[in-house]
Design a protein around this motif. Structure first.
Motif, PDB file in Angstrom:
ATOM      1  N   ALA A  20      60.408  29.643  59.921  1.00 58.18           N
ATOM      2  CA  ALA A  20      60.400  28.354  60.594  1.00 58.18           C
ATOM      3  C   ALA A  20      59.853  28.567  61.993  1.00 58.18           C
ATOM      4  O   ALA A  20      60.395  29.344  62.762  1.00 58.18           O
ATOM      5  CB  ALA A  20      61.813  27.776  60.650  1.00 58.18           C
ATOM      6  N   LYS A  23      60.060  24.558  67.217  1.00 57.83           N
ATOM      7  CA  LYS A  23      59.683  23.181  67.475  1.00 57.83           C
ATOM      8  C   LYS A  23      59.122  23.052  68.889  1.00 57.83           C
ATOM      9  O   LYS A  23      59.553  23.726  69.808  1.00 57.83           O
ATOM     10  CB  LYS A  23      60.892  22.249  67.337  1.00 57.83           C
ATOM     11  CG  LYS A  23      61.507  22.229  65.944  1.00 57.83           C
ATOM     12  CD  LYS A  23      60.673  21.384  65.003  1.00 57.83           C
ATOM     13  CE  LYS A  23      61.363  21.257  63.646  1.00 57.83           C
ATOM     14  NZ  LYS A  23      60.560  20.471  62.706  1.00 57.83           N
ATOM     15  N   ASP A  37      53.002  21.854  64.970  1.00 65.02           N
ATOM     16  CA  ASP A  37      53.355  20.812  64.003  1.00 65.02           C
ATOM     17  C   ASP A  37      52.966  21.233  62.591  1.00 65.02           C
ATOM     18  O   ASP A  37      53.723  21.032  61.633  1.00 65.02           O
ATOM     19  CB  ASP A  37      52.655  19.500  64.352  1.00 65.02           C
ATOM     20  CG  ASP A  37      53.270  18.817  65.563  1.00 65.02           C
ATOM     21  OD1 ASP A  37      54.369  19.232  65.978  1.00 65.02           O
ATOM     22  OD2 ASP A  37      52.636  17.878  66.090  1.00 65.02           O
ATOM     23  N   ASN A  40      55.295  24.103  61.382  1.00 66.90           N
ATOM     24  CA  ASN A  40      56.628  23.603  61.051  1.00 66.90           C
ATOM     25  C   ASN A  40      56.623  22.820  59.741  1.00 66.90           C
ATOM     26  O   ASN A  40      57.532  22.937  58.927  1.00 66.90           O
ATOM     27  CB  ASN A  40      57.150  22.729  62.197  1.00 66.90           C
ATOM     28  CG  ASN A  40      57.692  23.539  63.350  1.00 66.90           C
ATOM     29  OD1 ASN A  40      58.486  24.455  63.154  1.00 66.90           O
ATOM     30  ND2 ASN A  40      57.263  23.211  64.549  1.00 66.90           N
ATOM     31  N   MET A  41      55.593  21.996  59.547  1.00 71.64           N
ATOM     32  CA  MET A  41      55.520  21.218  58.323  1.00 71.64           C
ATOM     33  C   MET A  41      55.299  22.127  57.116  1.00 71.64           C
ATOM     34  O   MET A  41      55.888  21.938  56.052  1.00 71.64           O
ATOM     35  CB  MET A  41      54.416  20.168  58.397  1.00 71.64           C
ATOM     36  CG  MET A  41      54.397  19.227  57.202  1.00 71.64           C
ATOM     37  SD  MET A  41      53.296  17.824  57.424  1.00 71.64           S
ATOM     38  CE  MET A  41      54.191  16.903  58.670  1.00 71.64           C
ATOM     39  N   ALA A  43      56.261  25.244  56.836  1.00 72.98           N
ATOM     40  CA  ALA A  43      57.527  25.911  56.554  1.00 72.98           C
ATOM     41  C   ALA A  43      58.475  24.988  55.807  1.00 72.98           C
ATOM     42  O   ALA A  43      59.182  25.405  54.879  1.00 72.98           O
ATOM     43  CB  ALA A  43      58.156  26.386  57.864  1.00 72.98           C
ATOM     44  N   SER A  44      58.488  23.708  56.198  1.00 77.38           N
ATOM     45  CA  SER A  44      59.347  22.738  55.523  1.00 77.38           C
ATOM     46  C   SER A  44      58.935  22.563  54.071  1.00 77.38           C
ATOM     47  O   SER A  44      59.796  22.497  53.169  1.00 77.38           O
ATOM     48  CB  SER A  44      59.277  21.402  56.260  1.00 77.38           C
ATOM     49  OG  SER A  44      59.978  20.401  55.562  1.00 77.38           O
ATOM     50  N   LYS A  45      57.622  22.491  53.804  1.00 83.17           N
ATOM     51  CA  LYS A  45      57.136  22.318  52.431  1.00 83.17           C
ATOM     52  C   LYS A  45      57.468  23.539  51.584  1.00 83.17           C
ATOM     53  O   LYS A  45      57.785  23.423  50.395  1.00 83.17           O
ATOM     54  CB  LYS A  45      55.639  22.057  52.427  1.00 83.17           C
ATOM     55  CG  LYS A  45      55.227  20.769  53.123  1.00 83.17           C
ATOM     56  CD  LYS A  45      55.886  19.546  52.513  1.00 83.17           C
ATOM     57  CE  LYS A  45      55.437  18.280  53.228  1.00 83.17           C
ATOM     58  NZ  LYS A  45      56.135  17.081  52.688  1.00 83.17           N
ATOM     59  N   GLN A  47      60.038  25.475  51.989  1.00 82.38           N
ATOM     60  CA  GLN A  47      61.467  25.396  51.711  1.00 82.38           C
ATOM     61  C   GLN A  47      61.740  24.390  50.598  1.00 82.38           C
ATOM     62  O   GLN A  47      62.530  24.653  49.685  1.00 82.38           O
ATOM     63  CB  GLN A  47      62.217  25.012  52.987  1.00 82.38           C
ATOM     64  CG  GLN A  47      63.724  25.181  52.894  1.00 82.38           C
ATOM     65  CD  GLN A  47      64.141  26.639  52.770  1.00 82.38           C
ATOM     66  OE1 GLN A  47      63.435  27.525  53.218  1.00 82.38           O
ATOM     67  NE2 GLN A  47      65.287  26.874  52.135  1.00 82.38           N
ATOM     68  N   GLU A  48      61.102  23.236  50.659  1.00 79.47           N
ATOM     69  CA  GLU A  48      61.296  22.216  49.628  1.00 79.47           C
ATOM     70  C   GLU A  48      60.870  22.723  48.257  1.00 79.47           C
ATOM     71  O   GLU A  48      61.510  22.440  47.241  1.00 79.47           O
ATOM     72  CB  GLU A  48      60.484  20.970  49.977  1.00 79.47           C
ATOM     73  CG  GLU A  48      60.998  20.195  51.177  1.00 79.47           C
ATOM     74  CD  GLU A  48      60.068  19.054  51.555  1.00 79.47           C
ATOM     75  OE1 GLU A  48      59.111  18.791  50.788  1.00 79.47           O
ATOM     76  OE2 GLU A  48      60.299  18.423  52.590  1.00 79.47           O
ATOM     77  N   SER A  49      59.781  23.484  48.225  1.00 78.59           N
ATOM     78  CA  SER A  49      59.238  23.932  46.946  1.00 78.59           C
ATOM     79  C   SER A  49      60.158  24.907  46.228  1.00 78.59           C
ATOM     80  O   SER A  49      60.075  25.068  45.012  1.00 78.59           O
ATOM     81  CB  SER A  49      57.863  24.585  47.162  1.00 78.59           C
ATOM     82  OG  SER A  49      58.007  25.838  47.800  1.00 78.59           O
ATOM     83  N   ASN A 123      50.906  16.763  49.024  1.00 79.91           N
ATOM     84  CA  ASN A 123      51.482  16.710  50.369  1.00 79.91           C
ATOM     85  C   ASN A 123      50.497  16.066  51.342  1.00 79.91           C
ATOM     86  O   ASN A 123      49.918  16.751  52.192  1.00 79.91           O
ATOM     87  CB  ASN A 123      51.818  18.126  50.865  1.00 79.91           C
ATOM     88  CG  ASN A 123      52.920  18.776  50.061  1.00 79.91           C
ATOM     89  OD1 ASN A 123      54.073  18.364  50.098  1.00 79.91           O
ATOM     90  ND2 ASN A 123      52.561  19.800  49.301  1.00 79.91           N
TER      91      ASN A 123
END
Length: 258
Positions: A20, A23, A37, A40-41, A43-45, A47-49, A123
């Motif tokens: 991550a 921010k 940005d 971070n996005m 890393a978020s994707k 994690q979601e996957s 995405n």
């Protein structure tokens, strides 16, 4: 600065752990904010996957143009979305150096296109953030590897103008992709949405467009949209400008075919 990242599920790759990134909350240079940005996005994707049973399928039949493109005519009946590319290059202009109040004249564009079909299909928000981040990397870095930094999106074509009114897209330029070629002309134009990302020197985003094929198109290609533009606009006048100059831009090109 150079990153080499796999865009995991969007490209059908296996899931891998990603850190991550911090921010960005304070007032910081736009290049740092855009890249942060994106990281971070991403890393978020990632994690979601990790909660998915299998990688998402990039089905373009379920993808629609951005809502802000509603001011442009819709794709013609019977056409299907065939390819989406991030374009990274320059908008080109000329100036009458003898007249400081003259308005710069557009004389085309030059860009390399990078395959973003699966990213937009799975995405779309990541694709937009990627284009903003890519603005802050020298395009020559992409040319060496034929991949878009800060991602590993492979080059899928090139864009330039054959004459003052004929935009040309060659999606057969690289061996990995043989999608077709399309010379085209402008059909409709709307201003970029309020708040559209500005360019490297605070240039406003160029207009969103719908283009129609001219004679000579191959691969069934019929229509092209330029949306999600970043930068690319010239100054209001030619004061202090050279006879010819370029303005960096990034965008998404959507290709429709029979």
């Amino acid at each position: 600065m150079k990153f080499s990242l796999l865009l995991l599920s969007a490209l059908g790759a296996s899931v891998w752990a990603a850190p991550a990134f911090p921010k960005v909350e304070a007032v910081v240079p736009e290049n740092i904010r855009a890249i942060s940005d994106y990281m971070n996005m991403l890393a978020s994707k990632v994690q979601e996957s990790r909660g998915l049973a299998s990688p998402p399928v990039c089905d373009l039949s379920k993808v629609s143009l951005p809502e802000a493109a509603a001011g442009l005519p819709p794709p013609s009946p019977g056409l299907v979305l065939k390819h989406i590319a991030i374009g990274r290059g320059t908008q080109n202009y000329t100036c009458d150096v003898s007249n400081a109040t003259a308005v710069p004249q557009a004389v085309g564009a030059v860009a390399t296109l990078y395959n973003a079909s699966c990213i937009v299909a799975t995405n779309p928000d990541l694709a937009g953030t990627l284009a903003k981040a890519a603005m802050h990397f020298n395009p020559s870095e992409n040319a060496v590897t034929q991949q878009l930094v800060p991602s590993n999106l492979g080059a899928s074509g090139v864009h330039y103008f054959k004459d003052a009114t004929t935009a040309f897209f060659n999606l057969d330029a690289f061996p990995t992709w043989k999608i077709g070629e399309i010379p085209c002309g402008k059909n409709a134009s709307i201003p970029a949405p309020v708040g559209a990302p500005k360019g490297l020197n605070n240039e406003p985003a160029v207009a969103w467009l719908k283009l129609l094929a001219k004679s000579g198109a191959t691969g069934g290609l019929e229509e092209v949209y330029r949306v999600e533009t970043i930068g690319g606009s010239p100054p209001a006048s030619c004061r202090g400008m050279p006879a010819q100059f370029e303005v960096q831009y990034a965008t998404e090109y959507w290709f429709y075919a029979k």
